[in-house]
Scaffold this motif. Structure first.
Motif, PDB file in Angstrom:
ATOM      1  N   LEU A 119       0.825  -1.200   0.000  1.00  0.00           N
ATOM      2  CA  LEU A 119       0.000   0.000   0.000  1.00  0.00           C
ATOM      3  C   LEU A 119       0.865   1.258   0.000  1.00  0.00           C
ATOM      4  CD1 LEU A 119      -2.890  -1.026   2.419  1.00  0.00           C
ATOM      5  CD2 LEU A 119      -2.967  -0.813  -0.071  1.00  0.00           C
ATOM      6  N   GLU A 120       1.931   1.232   0.799  1.00  0.00           N
ATOM      7  CA  GLU A 120       2.850   2.374   0.826  1.00  0.00           C
ATOM      8  C   GLU A 120       3.494   2.563  -0.541  1.00  0.00           C
ATOM      9  OE1 GLU A 120       5.766   2.550   4.061  1.00  0.00           O
ATOM     10  OE2 GLU A 120       4.533   1.072   5.112  1.00  0.00           O
ATOM     11  N   LEU A 121       3.907   1.471  -1.153  1.00  0.00           N
ATOM     12  CA  LEU A 121       4.563   1.552  -2.462  1.00  0.00           C
ATOM     13  C   LEU A 121       3.599   2.063  -3.529  1.00  0.00           C
ATOM     14  CD1 LEU A 121       6.598  -1.781  -2.435  1.00  0.00           C
ATOM     15  CD2 LEU A 121       7.454   0.525  -1.997  1.00  0.00           C
ATOM     16  N   PHE A 122       2.352   1.636  -3.447  1.00  0.00           N
ATOM     17  CA  PHE A 122       1.349   2.058  -4.415  1.00  0.00           C
ATOM     18  C   PHE A 122       1.100   3.560  -4.331  1.00  0.00           C
ATOM     19  CE2 PHE A 122      -3.070   2.482  -5.959  1.00  0.00           C
ATOM     20  CZ  PHE A 122      -2.894   1.968  -7.230  1.00  0.00           C
ATOM     21  N   ALA A 123       1.184   4.104  -3.124  1.00  0.00           N
ATOM     22  CA  ALA A 123       0.942   5.530  -2.915  1.00  0.00           C
ATOM     23  C   ALA A 123       2.122   6.394  -3.363  1.00  0.00           C
ATOM     24  CB  ALA A 123       0.634   5.796  -1.448  1.00  0.00           C
ATOM     25  N   MET A 124       3.306   5.808  -3.492  1.00  0.00           N
ATOM     26  CA  MET A 124       4.498   6.574  -3.872  1.00  0.00           C
ATOM     27  C   MET A 124       4.493   6.840  -5.373  1.00  0.00           C
ATOM     28  SD  MET A 124       7.465   4.798  -1.657  1.00  0.00           S
ATOM     29  CE  MET A 124       7.442   4.838   0.115  1.00  0.00           C
ATOM     30  N   THR A 125       4.999   8.020  -5.734  1.00  0.00           N
ATOM     31  CA  THR A 125       5.036   8.394  -7.145  1.00  0.00           C
ATOM     32  C   THR A 125       6.448   8.391  -7.702  1.00  0.00           C
ATOM     33  OG1 THR A 125       5.144  10.732  -6.508  1.00  0.00           O
ATOM     34  CG2 THR A 125       2.952   9.812  -6.987  1.00  0.00           C
ATOM     35  N   ASP A 126       7.437   8.504  -6.857  1.00  0.00           N
ATOM     36  CA  ASP A 126       8.821   8.573  -7.303  1.00  0.00           C
ATOM     37  C   ASP A 126       9.459   7.182  -7.220  1.00  0.00           C
ATOM     38  OD1 ASP A 126      11.266   9.543  -8.100  1.00  0.00           O
ATOM     39  OD2 ASP A 126      11.803  10.373  -6.137  1.00  0.00           O
ATOM     40  N   ALA A 127      10.105   6.752  -8.286  1.00  0.00           N
ATOM     41  CA  ALA A 127      10.745   5.436  -8.330  1.00  0.00           C
ATOM     42  C   ALA A 127      11.857   5.322  -7.302  1.00  0.00           C
ATOM     43  CB  ALA A 127      11.293   5.171  -9.730  1.00  0.00           C
ATOM     44  N   LYS A 128      12.564   6.427  -7.059  1.00  0.00           N
ATOM     45  CA  LYS A 128      13.638   6.420  -6.066  1.00  0.00           C
ATOM     46  C   LYS A 128      13.083   6.147  -4.673  1.00  0.00           C
ATOM     47  CE  LYS A 128      17.507   9.211  -4.402  1.00  0.00           C
ATOM     48  NZ  LYS A 128      17.302   9.216  -3.001  1.00  0.00           N
ATOM     49  N   ASP A 129      11.919   6.741  -4.349  1.00  0.00           N
ATOM     50  CA  ASP A 129      11.291   6.504  -3.041  1.00  0.00           C
ATOM     51  C   ASP A 129      10.869   5.039  -2.909  1.00  0.00           C
ATOM     52  OD1 ASP A 129      11.625   9.180  -2.372  1.00  0.00           O
ATOM     53  OD2 ASP A 129       9.588   9.745  -3.010  1.00  0.00           O
ATOM     54  N   VAL A 130      10.338   4.473  -3.992  1.00  0.00           N
ATOM     55  CA  VAL A 130       9.936   3.055  -3.985  1.00  0.00           C
ATOM     56  C   VAL A 130      11.164   2.181  -3.732  1.00  0.00           C
ATOM     57  CG1 VAL A 130       9.025   1.167  -5.389  1.00  0.00           C
ATOM     58  CG2 VAL A 130       7.943   3.410  -5.477  1.00  0.00           C
ATOM     59  N   ARG A 131      12.248   2.470  -4.477  1.00  0.00           N
ATOM     60  CA  ARG A 131      13.476   1.699  -4.304  1.00  0.00           C
ATOM     61  C   ARG A 131      14.004   1.811  -2.878  1.00  0.00           C
ATOM     62  NH1 ARG A 131      18.300   4.253  -6.883  1.00  0.00           N
ATOM     63  NH2 ARG A 131      18.336   5.179  -4.832  1.00  0.00           N
ATOM     64  N   ASP A 132      14.036   3.034  -2.339  1.00  0.00           N
ATOM     65  CA  ASP A 132      14.550   3.244  -0.979  1.00  0.00           C
ATOM     66  C   ASP A 132      13.677   2.546   0.059  1.00  0.00           C
ATOM     67  OD1 ASP A 132      16.633   4.709  -1.998  1.00  0.00           O
ATOM     68  OD2 ASP A 132      15.718   6.677  -1.575  1.00  0.00           O
ATOM     69  N   ARG A 133      12.364   2.590  -0.127  1.00  0.00           N
ATOM     70  CA  ARG A 133      11.447   1.937   0.827  1.00  0.00           C
ATOM     71  C   ARG A 133      11.629   0.421   0.788  1.00  0.00           C
ATOM     72  NH1 ARG A 133       9.823   0.540   5.082  1.00  0.00           N
ATOM     73  NH2 ARG A 133       7.643   0.035   5.436  1.00  0.00           N
ATOM     74  N   LEU A 134      11.740  -0.140  -0.409  1.00  0.00           N
ATOM     75  CA  LEU A 134      11.975  -1.589  -0.531  1.00  0.00           C
ATOM     76  C   LEU A 134      13.316  -1.968   0.079  1.00  0.00           C
ATOM     77  CD1 LEU A 134      10.665  -2.500  -4.079  1.00  0.00           C
ATOM     78  CD2 LEU A 134       9.839  -3.380  -1.908  1.00  0.00           C
ATOM     79  N   LYS A 135      14.338  -1.177  -0.188  1.00  0.00           N
ATOM     80  CA  LYS A 135      15.663  -1.437   0.380  1.00  0.00           C
ATOM     81  C   LYS A 135      15.607  -1.415   1.903  1.00  0.00           C
ATOM     82  CE  LYS A 135      20.372   0.404   0.406  1.00  0.00           C
ATOM     83  NZ  LYS A 135      20.501   0.592   1.824  1.00  0.00           N
ATOM     84  N   ASP A 136      14.937  -0.412   2.475  1.00  0.00           N
ATOM     85  CA  ASP A 136      14.814  -0.328   3.935  1.00  0.00           C
ATOM     86  C   ASP A 136      14.086  -1.543   4.506  1.00  0.00           C
ATOM     87  OD1 ASP A 136      16.136   2.097   3.920  1.00  0.00           O
ATOM     88  OD2 ASP A 136      14.287   3.304   4.012  1.00  0.00           O
ATOM     89  N   GLU A 137      13.009  -1.938   3.844  1.00  0.00           N
ATOM     90  CA  GLU A 137      12.228  -3.086   4.327  1.00  0.00           C
ATOM     91  C   GLU A 137      13.029  -4.387   4.216  1.00  0.00           C
ATOM     92  OE1 GLU A 137       9.150  -4.701   6.332  1.00  0.00           O
ATOM     93  OE2 GLU A 137       9.354  -2.573   5.868  1.00  0.00           O
TER      94      GLU A 137
END
Length: 188
Positions: A119-137
């Motif tokens: 859900l968090e990833l779906f709400a993100m619009t920037d690919a860098k934010d998605v990558r950083d969130r996945l990396k953190d998780e």
């Protein structure tokens, strides 16, 4: 393909030396016997490759050597069993079970990441934010797995109980299949 003329036949060699023709034609030829050479060369080859090894073979020494090998193997096996009982070594079956359980935990944890953050990833619009969130998780999950104590893995008794349960289930399935087969034959 033309066959060379033999100086001496396999049956003649068999008669002279007391070996079966099939042994001469198969084994001796495989070792290098060439019956197209002169008789003296053939006799020299037989003397060198067949008769001398038979003369120089000490059967008693070979028997003692085999006994020694057997005793050495039995001794090594006994030492391994003793080391297992003293718990200085572990069985590969136990190690395989523990590592398999740990790797299963890793696989399950990694596969659950998308379910936790989709859900968090779906709400993100920037690919860098998605990558950083996945990396953190992923880093968080790997850190948790690194902190995992082996006490969470199955104990020896649980592994043994699991194996016994599997054997019991297999036995039950075999009995059920046998009963079904006998009922089918009775119905016909």
């Amino acid at each position: 393909m033309a066959k060379s003329k033999l100086t001496i036949s396999y049956s003649e060699l068999s008669r002279r030396y007391g070996f079966d023709v099939s042994v001469i034609s198969r084994d001796w030829v495989a070792k290098g016997l060439d019956c197209t050479k002169s008789e003296s060369e053939i006799y020299q080859w037989i003397r060198t490759n067949i008769l001398e090894p038979l003369r120089n073979t000490d059967v008693k020494e070979q028997i003692e050597q085999k006994r020694l090998e057997k005793l050495t193997a039995e001794s090594a096996l006994t030492l391994i069993e003793l080391a297992e009982k003293e718990e200085t070594v572990i069985s590969t079956q136990y190690l395989e079970t523990v590592i398999t359980a740990y790797l299963h935990q890793i696989k399950t944890s990694i596969r659950s990441i998308p379910n936790r953050v989709y859900l968090e990833l779906f709400a993100m619009t920037d690919a860098k934010d998605v990558r950083d969130r996945l990396k953190d998780e992923i880093d968080k999950t790997l850190y948790e797995l690194g902190q995992m104590e082996f006490e969470q893995l199955p104990e020896d008794t649980e592994i043994l109980d699991e194996n016994e349960q599997t054997e019991t289930i297999d036995t039950f399935i075999e009995i059920t299949e046998d009963n079904t087969t006998s009922e089918d034959s009775e119905n016909q």
